[in-house]
Design a protein around this motif. Structure first.
Motif, mmCIF file in Angstrom:
data_model
loop_
_atom_site.group_PDB
_atom_site.id
_atom_site.type_symbol
_atom_site.label_atom_id
_atom_site.label_comp_id
_atom_site.label_asym_id
_atom_site.label_seq_id
_atom_site.Cartn_x
_atom_site.Cartn_y
_atom_site.Cartn_z
ATOM 1 N N ALA A 1 0.829 -1.203 0.000
ATOM 2 C CA ALA A 1 0.000 0.000 0.000
ATOM 3 C C ALA A 1 0.867 1.259 0.000
ATOM 4 O O ALA A 1 0.593 2.223 -0.735
ATOM 5 N N GLU A 2 1.934 1.245 0.800
ATOM 6 C CA GLU A 2 2.821 2.414 0.856
ATOM 7 C C GLU A 2 3.531 2.624 -0.472
ATOM 8 O O GLU A 2 3.686 3.767 -0.934
ATOM 9 N N ALA A 3 3.968 1.527 -1.087
ATOM 10 C CA ALA A 3 4.650 1.631 -2.381
ATOM 11 C C ALA A 3 3.714 2.195 -3.446
ATOM 12 O O ALA A 3 4.102 3.029 -4.274
ATOM 13 N N LEU A 4 2.457 1.762 -3.431
ATOM 14 C CA LEU A 4 1.493 2.251 -4.421
ATOM 15 C C LEU A 4 1.155 3.723 -4.189
ATOM 16 O O LEU A 4 0.968 4.481 -5.145
ATOM 17 N N LEU A 5 1.095 4.130 -2.934
ATOM 18 C CA LEU A 5 0.848 5.550 -2.639
ATOM 19 C C LEU A 5 2.015 6.414 -3.108
ATOM 20 O O LEU A 5 1.819 7.529 -3.601
ATOM 21 N N ASP A 6 3.226 5.896 -2.955
ATOM 22 C CA ASP A 6 4.403 6.631 -3.449
ATOM 23 C C ASP A 6 4.344 6.762 -4.971
ATOM 24 O O ASP A 6 4.646 7.830 -5.531
ATOM 25 N N LEU A 7 3.956 5.685 -5.639
ATOM 26 C CA LEU A 7 3.831 5.727 -7.098
ATOM 27 C C LEU A 7 2.723 6.690 -7.514
ATOM 28 O O LEU A 7 2.846 7.400 -8.520
ATOM 29 N N ASN A 8 1.657 6.709 -6.748
ATOM 30 C CA ASN A 8 0.560 7.621 -7.057
ATOM 31 C C ASN A 8 1.032 9.071 -7.004
ATOM 32 O O ASN A 8 0.690 9.886 -7.868
ATOM 33 N N ALA A 9 1.836 9.384 -5.994
ATOM 34 C CA ALA A 9 2.372 10.742 -5.872
ATOM 35 C C ALA A 9 3.290 11.075 -7.040
ATOM 36 O O ALA A 9 3.270 12.201 -7.569
ATOM 37 N N GLU A 10 4.091 10.095 -7.470
ATOM 38 C CA GLU A 10 4.991 10.310 -8.604
ATOM 39 C C GLU A 10 4.201 10.568 -9.888
ATOM 40 O O GLU A 10 4.541 11.454 -10.687
ATOM 41 N N LEU A 11 3.134 9.801 -10.101
ATOM 42 C CA LEU A 11 2.341 9.953 -11.313
ATOM 43 C C LEU A 11 1.582 11.279 -11.311
ATOM 44 O O LEU A 11 1.524 11.980 -12.333
ATOM 45 N N ILE A 12 1.023 11.639 -10.177
ATOM 46 C CA ILE A 12 0.302 12.911 -10.071
ATOM 47 C C ILE A 12 1.246 14.079 -10.336
ATOM 48 O O ILE A 12 0.872 15.065 -10.981
ATOM 49 N N ALA A 13 2.488 13.950 -9.857
ATOM 50 C CA ALA A 13 3.469 15.020 -10.088
ATOM 51 C C ALA A 13 3.775 15.196 -11.559
ATOM 52 O O ALA A 13 4.209 16.276 -11.985
ATOM 53 N N ARG A 14 3.545 14.161 -12.350
ATOM 54 C CA ARG A 14 3.788 14.223 -13.797
ATOM 55 C C ARG A 14 2.512 14.523 -14.580
ATOM 56 O O ARG A 14 2.513 14.428 -15.810
ATOM 57 N N THR A 15 1.443 14.837 -13.871
ATOM 58 C CA THR A 15 0.162 15.147 -14.511
ATOM 59 C C THR A 15 -0.244 16.567 -14.126
ATOM 60 O O THR A 15 -0.911 16.791 -13.114
ATOM 61 N N PRO A 16 0.167 17.558 -14.911
ATOM 62 C CA PRO A 16 -0.076 18.966 -14.533
ATOM 63 C C PRO A 16 -1.549 19.350 -14.450
ATOM 64 O O PRO A 16 -1.913 20.221 -13.661
ATOM 65 N N SER A 17 -2.396 18.732 -15.258
ATOM 66 C CA SER A 17 -3.805 19.114 -15.321
ATOM 67 C C SER A 17 -4.608 18.556 -14.147
ATOM 68 O O SER A 17 -4.712 17.329 -13.989
ATOM 69 N N PRO A 18 -5.206 19.414 -13.330
ATOM 70 C CA PRO A 18 -6.077 18.933 -12.252
ATOM 71 C C PRO A 18 -7.238 18.092 -12.781
ATOM 72 O O PRO A 18 -7.652 17.118 -12.147
ATOM 73 N N ALA A 19 -7.750 18.468 -13.957
ATOM 74 C CA ALA A 19 -8.859 17.709 -14.538
ATOM 75 C C ALA A 19 -8.430 16.272 -14.842
ATOM 76 O O ALA A 19 -9.167 15.320 -14.557
ATOM 77 N N LEU A 20 -7.228 16.098 -15.407
ATOM 78 C CA LEU A 20 -6.748 14.753 -15.727
ATOM 79 C C LEU A 20 -6.446 13.957 -14.468
ATOM 80 O O LEU A 20 -6.607 12.737 -14.447
ATOM 81 N N ARG A 21 -6.018 14.630 -13.412
ATOM 82 C CA ARG A 21 -5.803 13.926 -12.143
ATOM 83 C C ARG A 21 -7.118 13.383 -11.604
ATOM 84 O O ARG A 21 -7.190 12.243 -11.146
ATOM 85 N N ARG A 22 -8.158 14.208 -11.670
ATOM 86 C CA ARG A 22 -9.463 13.759 -11.184
ATOM 87 C C ARG A 22 -9.999 12.611 -12.036
ATOM 88 O O ARG A 22 -10.545 11.631 -11.509
ATOM 89 N N ILE A 23 -9.833 12.730 -13.356
ATOM 90 C CA ILE A 23 -10.295 11.665 -14.244
ATOM 91 C C ILE A 23 -9.533 10.372 -13.978
ATOM 92 O O ILE A 23 -10.116 9.286 -13.929
ATOM 93 N N GLY A 24 -8.220 10.483 -13.777
ATOM 94 C CA GLY A 24 -7.409 9.300 -13.512
ATOM 95 C C GLY A 24 -7.841 8.584 -12.250
ATOM 96 O O GLY A 24 -7.918 7.344 -12.205
ATOM 97 N N ALA A 25 -8.140 9.349 -11.186
ATOM 98 C CA ALA A 25 -8.579 8.751 -9.931
ATOM 99 C C ALA A 25 -9.965 8.126 -10.080
ATOM 100 O O ALA A 25 -10.234 7.036 -9.550
ATOM 101 N N TRP A 26 -10.842 8.804 -10.823
ATOM 102 C CA TRP A 26 -12.192 8.284 -11.016
ATOM 103 C C TRP A 26 -12.176 6.998 -11.833
ATOM 104 O O TRP A 26 -12.851 6.015 -11.487
ATOM 105 N N LEU A 27 -11.383 6.968 -12.911
ATOM 106 C CA LEU A 27 -11.286 5.751 -13.724
ATOM 107 C C LEU A 27 -10.638 4.612 -12.941
ATOM 108 O O LEU A 27 -10.999 3.446 -13.098
#
Length: 251
Positions: free
Chosen positions: A100-126
């Motif tokens: 779980a901790e490793a996946l949360l770290d990866l999530n933070a890394e991916l979000i940092a590479r996704t500048p658009s707030p809209a795409l972040r929300r879509i990614g989490a929803w999907l």
């Protein structure tokens, strides 16, 4: 489930994970005049494949490799003594926490590479939709311990592991969706021949194979070194699209 069959199921656009409601930015690209014909669609698909597609596939591979093997072993029936069961339970808790901790770290890394707030929300929803669907389609202990609101590629990685896919096949599945989603949407948005849309996908076959290999290499390394291959125009289009009152697709 055999991995080859699982690969076909996971790559099937009819899988009820919400992707069919998204055009991956194509609708807004058409509205802005960036894509006007089949040649423009081919360029759009190729650009998406080698930017966002490659990056998200690499993160799916990283998520696949972040899953502790012992969690998968827990799903297999086994007989053990009470002492062994207690030991296994303790070990299982530790492996669950580390995954779980490793996946949360990866999530933070991916979000940092996704500048658009809209795409972040879509990614989490999907990601949420995919997790909800797979819990019903193919229940597994790993799917029950995934952190909330993970970006979709990370859920793909975990699902690929559960279904017995290799990390490379998981990457190929992500890339397949990256181009088939907008290509399918193009038939509705551009009123083009479906044969042309799928021909554009076939034309990318070599690119898809190459991108899958590169994504696998990136994903097996240090997640901090995964390139930030976002597409600025796609980020901009996502923000514009979210503000549109009349739209056929959610993104």
């Amino acid at each position: 489930m055999r991995s080859r069959s699982a690969l076909l199921v996971l790559a099937d656009g009819r899988l009820p994970t919400g992707g069919y409601a998204h055009s991956a930015g194509l609708e807004q690209a058409i509205r802005q005049g960036w894509v006007t014909d089949i040649a423009g669609l081919r360029d759009f698909l190729r650009g998406r494949l080698h930017t966002t597609g490659l990056m998200t596939a690499a993160f799916a591979v990283a998520a696949w490799n972040a899953v502790d093997e012992s969690i998968l072993a827990e799903a297999a029936p086994a007989r053990s003594s009470n002492v062994e069961s207690t030991s296994a339970s303790t070990s299982g808790t530790a492996s669950t926490t580390s995954t779980a901790e490793a996946l949360l770290d990866l999530n933070a890394e991916l979000i940092a590479r996704t500048p658009s707030p809209a795409l972040r929300r879509i990614g989490a929803w999907l990601g949420t939709l995919m997790l909800r669907s797979m819990r019903s389609i193919h229940p597994h202990p790993l799917l029950e311990i995934l952190p909330k609101d993970l970006q979709q590629p990370l859920v793909y990685g975990a699902v690929g592991r559960v279904l017995g896919l290799s990390d490379a096949d998981t990457a190929a599945t992500i890339l397949h969706e990256a181009v088939t989603g907008p290509a399918t949407a193009a038939v509705k948005l551009m009123h083009i021949d479906p044969f042309q849309a799928h021909g554009a996908i076939i034309d990318l076959a070599a690119d898809l194979d190459d991108a899958a290999e590169r994504a696998t290499d990136f994903g097996r390394g240090d997640p901090a070194e995964i390139p930030a291959l976002s597409a600025p125009l796609s980020d901009f289009a996502a923000e514009l699209h979210e503000g549109d009152n009349v739209r056929l697709f959610a993104s």
